[in-house]
Scaffold this motif. Structure first.
Motif, PDB file in Angstrom:
ATOM      1  N   PRO A 215      56.212  20.029  80.871  1.00 36.17           N
ATOM      2  CA  PRO A 215      55.872  18.884  80.020  1.00 36.17           C
ATOM      3  C   PRO A 215      54.532  18.277  80.432  1.00 36.17           C
ATOM      4  CG  PRO A 215      58.192  18.814  80.603  1.00 36.17           C
ATOM      5  CD  PRO A 215      57.585  19.922  81.425  1.00 36.17           C
ATOM      6  N   GLU A 216      53.700  18.040  79.441  1.00 34.07           N
ATOM      7  CA  GLU A 216      52.320  17.637  79.694  1.00 34.07           C
ATOM      8  C   GLU A 216      52.213  16.285  80.377  1.00 34.07           C
ATOM      9  OE1 GLU A 216      51.104  17.773  75.610  1.00 34.07           O
ATOM     10  OE2 GLU A 216      51.291  15.597  75.376  1.00 34.07           O
ATOM     11  N   HIS A 217      51.076  16.114  81.051  1.00 39.60           N
ATOM     12  CA  HIS A 217      50.760  14.854  81.727  1.00 39.60           C
ATOM     13  C   HIS A 217      51.863  14.427  82.688  1.00 39.60           C
ATOM     14  CE1 HIS A 217      47.100  14.372  79.553  1.00 39.60           C
ATOM     15  NE2 HIS A 217      47.661  14.185  78.386  1.00 39.60           N
ATOM     16  N   THR A 218      52.352  15.372  83.466  1.00 44.83           N
ATOM     17  CA  THR A 218      53.256  15.075  84.569  1.00 44.83           C
ATOM     18  C   THR A 218      52.624  15.632  85.837  1.00 44.83           C
ATOM     19  OG1 THR A 218      54.501  17.148  84.280  1.00 44.83           O
ATOM     20  CG2 THR A 218      55.305  15.189  83.105  1.00 44.83           C
TER      21      THR A 218
ATOM     22  N   ALA B 135      59.594  11.972  81.353  1.00 44.95           N
ATOM     23  CA  ALA B 135      58.828  12.773  80.404  1.00 44.95           C
ATOM     24  C   ALA B 135      59.693  13.835  79.752  1.00 44.95           C
ATOM     25  CB  ALA B 135      57.650  13.433  81.120  1.00 44.95           C
ATOM     26  N   LYS B 136      59.259  14.265  78.570  1.00 42.48           N
ATOM     27  CA  LYS B 136      59.905  15.383  77.888  1.00 42.48           C
ATOM     28  C   LYS B 136      58.843  16.216  77.186  1.00 42.48           C
ATOM     29  CE  LYS B 136      60.960  13.083  73.467  1.00 42.48           C
ATOM     30  NZ  LYS B 136      62.034  12.698  72.520  1.00 42.48           N
ATOM     31  N   GLU B 137      59.214  17.443  76.820  1.00 40.65           N
ATOM     32  CA  GLU B 137      58.301  18.365  76.173  1.00 40.65           C
ATOM     33  C   GLU B 137      57.906  17.861  74.789  1.00 40.65           C
ATOM     34  OE1 GLU B 137      55.879  21.156  74.837  1.00 40.65           O
ATOM     35  OE2 GLU B 137      56.504  20.952  76.927  1.00 40.65           O
ATOM     36  N   ARG B 138      56.607  17.854  74.501  1.00 42.24           N
ATOM     37  CA  ARG B 138      56.103  17.350  73.224  1.00 42.24           C
ATOM     38  C   ARG B 138      56.283  18.348  72.097  1.00 42.24           C
ATOM     39  NH1 ARG B 138      51.226  17.310  70.427  1.00 42.24           N
ATOM     40  NH2 ARG B 138      50.316  18.689  72.002  1.00 42.24           N
TER      41      ARG B 138
ATOM     42  N   ILE C 176      54.665   6.732  72.746  1.00 44.61           N
ATOM     43  CA  ILE C 176      55.272   7.630  73.726  1.00 44.61           C
ATOM     44  C   ILE C 176      56.657   8.159  73.339  1.00 44.61           C
ATOM     45  CG2 ILE C 176      53.980   6.752  75.701  1.00 44.61           C
ATOM     46  CD1 ILE C 176      56.366   4.894  76.314  1.00 44.61           C
ATOM     47  N   SER C 177      57.074   7.983  72.078  1.00 50.07           N
ATOM     48  CA  SER C 177      58.409   8.479  71.733  1.00 50.07           C
ATOM     49  C   SER C 177      58.478  10.002  71.768  1.00 50.07           C
ATOM     50  CB  SER C 177      58.831   7.962  70.353  1.00 50.07           C
ATOM     51  OG  SER C 177      57.955   8.426  69.342  1.00 50.07           O
ATOM     52  N   GLY C 178      57.342  10.678  71.554  1.00 54.05           N
ATOM     53  CA  GLY C 178      57.354  12.133  71.560  1.00 54.05           C
ATOM     54  C   GLY C 178      57.211  12.762  72.922  1.00 54.05           C
ATOM     55  N   THR C 179      56.840  11.973  73.918  1.00 51.88           N
ATOM     56  CA  THR C 179      56.597  12.533  75.249  1.00 51.88           C
ATOM     57  C   THR C 179      57.440  11.913  76.353  1.00 51.88           C
ATOM     58  OG1 THR C 179      54.759  10.988  75.620  1.00 51.88           O
ATOM     59  CG2 THR C 179      54.221  13.147  74.667  1.00 51.88           C
ATOM     60  N   THR C 180      58.289  10.945  75.992  1.00 52.47           N
ATOM     61  CA  THR C 180      59.212  10.370  76.976  1.00 52.47           C
ATOM     62  C   THR C 180      60.578  10.149  76.317  1.00 52.47           C
ATOM     63  OG1 THR C 180      58.900   8.000  76.504  1.00 52.47           O
ATOM     64  CG2 THR C 180      57.264   9.049  77.947  1.00 52.47           C
ATOM     65  N   ASP C 181      61.539   9.747  77.141  1.00 50.69           N
ATOM     66  CA  ASP C 181      62.889   9.472  76.649  1.00 50.69           C
ATOM     67  C   ASP C 181      63.084   8.006  76.292  1.00 50.69           C
ATOM     68  OD1 ASP C 181      62.865   8.288  79.159  1.00 50.69           O
ATOM     69  OD2 ASP C 181      64.626   9.357  79.915  1.00 50.69           O
ATOM     70  N   VAL C 182      62.003   7.298  75.936  1.00 46.21           N
ATOM     71  CA  VAL C 182      62.085   5.868  75.682  1.00 46.21           C
ATOM     72  C   VAL C 182      63.109   5.526  74.609  1.00 46.21           C
ATOM     73  CG1 VAL C 182      60.166   5.900  74.027  1.00 46.21           C
ATOM     74  CG2 VAL C 182      60.728   3.777  75.243  1.00 46.21           C
TER      75      VAL C 182
ATOM     76  N   ARG D  86      45.897  18.784  80.117  1.00 49.53           N
ATOM     77  CA  ARG D  86      47.084  17.949  80.352  1.00 49.53           C
ATOM     78  C   ARG D  86      47.951  18.555  81.453  1.00 49.53           C
ATOM     79  NH1 ARG D  86      48.539  17.633  73.885  1.00 49.53           N
ATOM     80  NH2 ARG D  86      46.403  17.213  73.208  1.00 49.53           N
ATOM     81  N   GLY D  87      47.316  19.287  82.341  1.00 49.48           N
ATOM     82  CA  GLY D  87      48.017  20.069  83.354  1.00 49.48           C
ATOM     83  C   GLY D  87      48.217  21.484  82.839  1.00 49.48           C
ATOM     84  N   ALA D  88      49.236  22.137  83.333  1.00 55.02           N
ATOM     85  CA  ALA D  88      49.611  23.447  82.781  1.00 55.02           C
ATOM     86  C   ALA D  88      50.633  23.187  81.688  1.00 55.02           C
ATOM     87  CB  ALA D  88      50.188  24.345  83.867  1.00 55.02           C
ATOM     88  N   SER D  89      50.170  22.616  80.577  1.00 52.71           N
ATOM     89  CA  SER D  89      51.102  22.115  79.567  1.00 52.71           C
ATOM     90  C   SER D  89      51.784  23.216  78.783  1.00 52.71           C
ATOM     91  CB  SER D  89      50.371  21.165  78.607  1.00 52.71           C
ATOM     92  OG  SER D  89      49.241  21.792  78.025  1.00 52.71           O
ATOM     93  N   GLY D  90      51.343  24.462  78.958  1.00 52.79           N
ATOM     94  CA  GLY D  90      52.066  25.569  78.351  1.00 52.79           C
ATOM     95  C   GLY D  90      53.333  25.927  79.101  1.00 52.79           C
ATOM     96  N   TYR D  91      53.487  25.363  80.322  1.00 52.08           N
ATOM     97  CA  TYR D  91      54.614  25.738  81.181  1.00 52.08           C
ATOM     98  C   TYR D  91      55.479  24.551  81.635  1.00 52.08           C
ATOM     99  CZ  TYR D  91      51.727  29.944  81.700  1.00 52.08           C
ATOM    100  OH  TYR D  91      50.966  31.070  81.463  1.00 52.08           O
TER     101      TYR D  91
END
Length: 371
Positions: free
Chosen positions: A56-59, A138-141, A94-100, A49-54
């Protein structure tokens, strides 16, 4: 495009971390080989999902950072918008990964859906056009685990698959090495059931970008089998059958097929998978199980068995925090502190693993350096 033994090598110039493995003639009784890792001693690193440890994923920033850290491939999980565009999100909810939830104009979009037999409540990509999704950020999951990542909340858009490909190509040119894409089709049976099948738009995007051949830097992965078998008839890129440590493919549940992921990891199951796929993406516990206390047990034979039928073996997910590691590799008692992730890589790479999905790609790149 049924897979054959002669077509199952790792073809093409795979990045700075790999070399070409030439195709070989089909044999009645092929010798076991570990494909890429044993041929080159350089397993590929997939930015999970990218460098999701550093970030927010999938950005795009998470993917860009993964590339800077040396990842060979970047992994977008693909879901569909209302208007049929593939975008990168871990789930269609997407509620956990965006500001929707903070957008009052979308309050009435909140819904409850049954996804792969499970009721889920939230906001779903299939209820938004691409233009609407682009207004979200996006936001951090995992904000309690990766607190530092929350500093980037609200800064990045939801990217399309095309934007991920564009980034990979731009960075490939800038860095003088090939960066591949490793998309996962998420919930393909569900999306087909609502009239938004994933296969056709995925193939269309790949064809538009001239990514259609086995030597192109593309893997497509899925936890379901039917859509991979469909894709095998549509395009000749490499396919990876994902397998969890428990349960079964959802398309099997729909079809009444009683086989489980465990059945597919048997020698007979792997031979069946080799009829349409080029590799398997395994939960780490399928390779090195853990007991109830979280301690490592003896490795299984699954890597050897997969290599015997010319399947690559990639494993997921390598994460540096203690809570994701076996007890054997934890350092201290803080679940969010870093453990001995290098020891985990050394264990799995030593078993002949061909590729690793890593939340912190720099750790995987460093661990393979001495191989």
């Amino acid at each position: 495009m049924r897979r054959t033994l002669s077509a199952l090598g790792v073809a093409g110039a795979l990045l700075a971390a790999a070399v070409v493995v030439p195709a070989v003639a089909a044999q009645a009784e092929p010798e076991p080989r570990a494909e890429q890792s044993r041929a080159t001693q350089r397993p590929i690193v997939n930015g999970h999902r990218g460098a999701s440890g550093y970030r927010p994923e999938h950005t795009l920033e998470a993917y860009r950072l993964a590339i800077r850290m040396g990842a060979d491939y970047i992994e977008p999980d693909l879901v569909s918008t209302k208007d049929g565009v593939l975008v990168a999100r871990h789930e269609n909810e997407i509620s956990g990964t965006t500001d929707v939830a903070a957008h009052p104009e979308f309050a009435d979009r909140k819904a409850t859906r049954t996804i792969d037999g499970v009721k889920v409540t939230g906001w779903f990509t299939e209820d938004f056009t691409l233009a609407e999704l682009k207004t979200l950020r996006a936001k951090e999951r995992l904000p309690q685990v990766r607190v530092a990542n929350t500093a980037f909340d609200g800064r990045f858009e939801v990217p399309t698959f095309q934007e991920v490909i564009d980034l990979a190509r731009t960075e490939s040119t800038a860095r003088g090495r090939t960066i591949g894409v490793y998309p996962e089709t998420k919930h393909p049976s569900y999306f087909a059931s609502i009239g938004l099948p994933l296969e056709e738009p995925l193939v269309a995007v790949l064809k538009a970008n001239k990514l259609t051949h086995r030597n192109d830097p593309v893997f497509i992965q899925s936890f379901e089998t039917a859509n991979l078998r469909k894709l095998d008839r549509m395009i000749d890129v490499r396919l990876i059958q994902l397998m969890d440590a428990a349960g079964r493919p959802y398309d099997f549940a729909v079809a009444g097929d009683q086989r489980t992921y465990a059945d597919l990891t048997s020698p007979e199951g792997l031979a069946w998978v080799a009829g349409y796929a080029d590799g398997v993406g395994l939960h780490k516990n399928l390779i090195v199980p853990r007991n109830a206390a979280g301690k490592l047990l003896a490795p299984t034979s699954v890597i050897r068995d997969a290599h015997r039928v010319k399947l690559l073996v990639h494993a997921w997910t390598f994460r540096a925090e203690n809570q994701f590691l076996a007890v054997d590799h934890r350092i201290g008692t803080d679940p969010n502190a870093r453990g001995d992730i290098t020891a985990e890589y050394e264990l799995f790479f030593g078993l002949g693993l061909d590729g690793a999905f890593a939340d912190q790609p720099d750790t995987a790149v460093a661990a393979r350096t001495g191989l």
